[in-house]
Design a protein around this motif. Sequence first.
Motif, mmCIF file in Angstrom:
data_model
loop_
_atom_site.group_PDB
_atom_site.id
_atom_site.type_symbol
_atom_site.label_atom_id
_atom_site.label_comp_id
_atom_site.label_asym_id
_atom_site.label_seq_id
_atom_site.Cartn_x
_atom_site.Cartn_y
_atom_site.Cartn_z
ATOM 1 N N GLY A 37 -0.979 -8.522 -4.907
ATOM 2 C CA GLY A 37 -2.131 -7.741 -4.247
ATOM 3 C C GLY A 37 -3.428 -8.476 -4.052
ATOM 4 N N ARG A 75 -3.540 -1.480 1.135
ATOM 5 C CA ARG A 75 -2.392 -1.445 -0.165
ATOM 6 C C ARG A 75 -1.650 -2.700 0.025
ATOM 7 N NH1 ARG A 75 1.071 3.771 1.343
ATOM 8 N NH2 ARG A 75 1.347 2.408 3.373
ATOM 9 N N ARG A 76 -1.074 -2.721 -1.458
ATOM 10 C CA ARG A 76 -0.162 -4.007 -1.528
ATOM 11 C C ARG A 76 1.086 -3.923 -0.775
ATOM 12 N NH1 ARG A 76 1.264 -5.012 -7.802
ATOM 13 N NH2 ARG A 76 -1.048 -5.332 -8.042
#
Length: 220
Positions: free
Chosen positions: A136, A183-184
């Motif tokens: 992330g 978002r990851r």
Amino acid sequence: MHDTARARVPAQKARKVLRHSVRGQILDALRAALIEGELVPGEIYSGPALGERFGVSATPVREAMQQLAVEGAVECLPNRGFRVLARTPRELADLAEVRALLEVPVMLRLARTVPADAWEALRPEAAATAEAAAAGDLPGYAEADRAFHRAVLRLAGNAQLVQVAEELHRRAQWPLPGAPRIRRADLVADAAEHSALLEALIERDLPVVESLVREHFAGS
């Protein structure tokens, strides 16, 4: 006198290297702050305030900000500081279109001519994007993403192409004002496209190469 004067030269060079290093570190930190959305579009930031934040003088901050102004990320406001420029969806779409016009034909040409072992050598670059995505790490992913594309385009042997594509790529990574953090899962999906592209290039599967590259730019 001659020996004394000559002895001063290395110290002068060392100071220049150190200053350049600080400027480079600040530039990297500011670029990361842009990608993370910590430097807010429309906001004005002063060199001294940012210098205090990073624990350095205002000089390397101003020098780094001037480089960001050249790149189109900020504008200089005399006696005030630097304003972070706001992007629009149209600007990002235009960047994606130009990048596709540059890179898609080159990648298709390379897919026909570059041997499989040269593509195999790029697996570490693809793996780096996957690692940053899994963590992330948005700034880390942005850097690894550019490094992968840079490594691919270098196989064309055109330094001007690599430089122009790198600049366009960097601009495309700045977020829109108020956009949620990527978002990851989206990073992981984007990184997976790099590995899939390498597999297609190794196999010289031109239809898959073209499809993957165009989809990659459409989602950028």
